[in-house]
Design a protein around this motif. Structure first.
Motif, PDB file in Angstrom:
ATOM      1  N   GLN A 162       0.829  -1.232   0.063  1.00  0.00           N
ATOM      2  CA  GLN A 162       0.012  -0.041   0.030  1.00  0.00           C
ATOM      3  C   GLN A 162       0.664   1.164  -0.133  1.00  0.00           C
ATOM      4  N   GLY A 163       1.982   1.363   0.871  1.00  0.00           N
ATOM      5  CA  GLY A 163       2.727   2.222   0.706  1.00  0.00           C
ATOM      6  C   GLY A 163       3.673   2.616  -0.575  1.00  0.00           C
ATOM      7  N   LEU A 166       0.701   4.247  -2.823  1.00  0.00           N
ATOM      8  CA  LEU A 166       0.458   5.754  -2.470  1.00  0.00           C
ATOM      9  C   LEU A 166       1.429   6.568  -3.111  1.00  0.00           C
ATOM     10  N   HIS A 170       0.396   9.467  -5.964  1.00  0.00           N
ATOM     11  CA  HIS A 170       0.329  10.603  -5.888  1.00  0.00           C
ATOM     12  C   HIS A 170       1.208  11.383  -7.073  1.00  0.00           C
ATOM     13  N   ILE A 288       6.448   8.406   2.198  1.00  0.00           N
ATOM     14  CA  ILE A 288       5.489   7.496   2.865  1.00  0.00           C
ATOM     15  C   ILE A 288       5.960   7.507   4.413  1.00  0.00           C
ATOM     16  N   ASP A 289       4.911   7.917   5.157  1.00  0.00           N
ATOM     17  CA  ASP A 289       5.032   7.771   6.665  1.00  0.00           C
ATOM     18  C   ASP A 289       4.936   6.119   7.072  1.00  0.00           C
ATOM     19  N   LYS A 322       0.988   6.244   5.403  1.00  0.00           N
ATOM     20  CA  LYS A 322       0.312   7.493   4.877  1.00  0.00           C
ATOM     21  C   LYS A 322       1.153   8.457   4.099  1.00  0.00           C
ATOM     22  N   LYS A 324       3.000  11.507   2.924  1.00  0.00           N
ATOM     23  CA  LYS A 324       3.297  12.917   3.624  1.00  0.00           C
ATOM     24  C   LYS A 324       3.730  13.952   2.428  1.00  0.00           C
TER      25      LYS A 324
END
Length: 333
Positions: A162-163, A166, A170, A288-289, A322, A324
């Motif tokens: 998932q990271g 994302l 983005h 990515i956090d 998530k 950033k």
């Protein structure tokens, strides 16, 4: 020198109760615990840790294996584990495996030999079979950043796929269509999962992935710069680079600066991990956090719950990354 018998007599409790207090046993009431602590303080009594271990069959120590001792990622992980365990009167013994199978095995066996009550392992190179065998030997452990189905109850993981998804999504949403990708070492489970997520995002936007868009790095800063040179020397066209960790992203940014490539005006960059200096780079790094501190704390909580029978802790095995968004990525004009 005061003895445990004198503490027992002064506090007016049994030897077993004094032992429970010394081992932080929840079965002792707060009032009784305070009486024992007051007696220990008055007598200047210092518990003998070896005697405690023999009496309780516990060493009150947890062994921790990390891949490296340097860098902000593992620093945060070790701090979280140590902070959480220390609050419960437990101590940590830390060793490193350097992503080498033999060294990881030697380190794990060393920790077992030191009579640690449990282990927290960031093990990358030992086989699944070895870890399954550890469980069969009765070794208590938590496994970080690695998922083995038969050991699922012991695993604390990030959804790396998932990271990766994302990070790439983005850039695609910013209008970028020509992307390069610098992966981590592809023998590592997390590097594989992040690349899968990258490919998924491309597929959703009907963009084909080719090997020409991929450079395999090693998660170190230098390989980020090498990756950028690789794409430029091949004449690869790209307006953005996704890096599988922040160290490599910082390497890309440093090399781009040397070459006079503007970031983000000419090249957008996205990293992964959100290590502490990501927000201090110039421009600040979109990333990515990876909540490694929280995950380290969770691994410690898992040990406290399963090994030390601490009741008031909850364990969440899977963490969701998530995005950033910061200054290193902008809309493609």
């Amino acid at each position: 020198m005061a003895t445990i018998y004198q503490v027992s007599e002064l506090a007016g409790v049994s030897l077993a109760t004094v032992s429970r207090v010394m081992n932080n046993n929840a079965k002792v009431s707060d009032k009784t615990k305070q009486k024992v602590l007051d007696a220990m303080a008055e007598l200047g009594y210092q518990p003998n840790s070896i005697a405690q271990s023999l009496a309780s069959n516990r060493s009150n120590s947890v062994g921790v294996l990390v891949s490296e001792l340097h860098g902000p990622f593992f620093g945060d992980m070790m701090s979280a584990i140590e902070d959480t365990l220390r609050l419960e009167g437990k101590h940590t013994i830390i060793t490193s495996g350097h992503s080498d199978e033999q060294r990881e095995k030697e380190s794990i066996e060393f920790l077992i030999g030191r009579k640690c009550d449990a282990l927290i392992l960031h093990a990358e190179s030992v086989s699944d079979e070895y870890l399954v065998e550890l469980e069969a030997r009765g070794i208590e452990f938590a496994l970080m950043n690695r998922y083995i189905e038969s050991l699922a109850s012991r695993c604390i993981c990030l959804d790396n796929r998932q990271g990766g998804y994302l990070a790439t999504r983005h850039l695609l949403e910013l209008g970028h269509r020509q992307l390069a990708y610098i992966s981590g070492p592809m023998w590592k489970q997390d590097a594989q999962a992040r690349l899968v997520g990258h490919k998924q995002a491309l597929q959703e936007h009907k963009i084909a992935f080719t090997q020409a868009q991929l450079f395999e790095g090693d998660y170190r800063q230098e390989s980020g710069g090498k990756g950028l040179d690789y794409f430029l020397n091949r004449g690869q066209k790209f307006t953005a680079i996704v890096c599988a960790n922040d160290e490599m992203a910082s390497g890309v940014m440093s090399r781009a600066r040397e070459l006079g490539i503007g970031i983000p005006s000419e090249l957008s960059v996205v990293g992964f991990d959100n290590i502490i200096y990501a927000s201090y780079l110039y421009p600040t790094l979109t990333t990515i956090d990876y909540p490694i501190y929280d995950m380290g704390k969770m691994a410690a909580n898992l040990i406290l719950k399963t090994v030390y029978s601490k009741k008031d802790v909850s364990v969440k095995p899977i963490f969701v990354p998530k995005l950033k968004a910061r200054g290193s990525s902008i809309q493609r004009v």
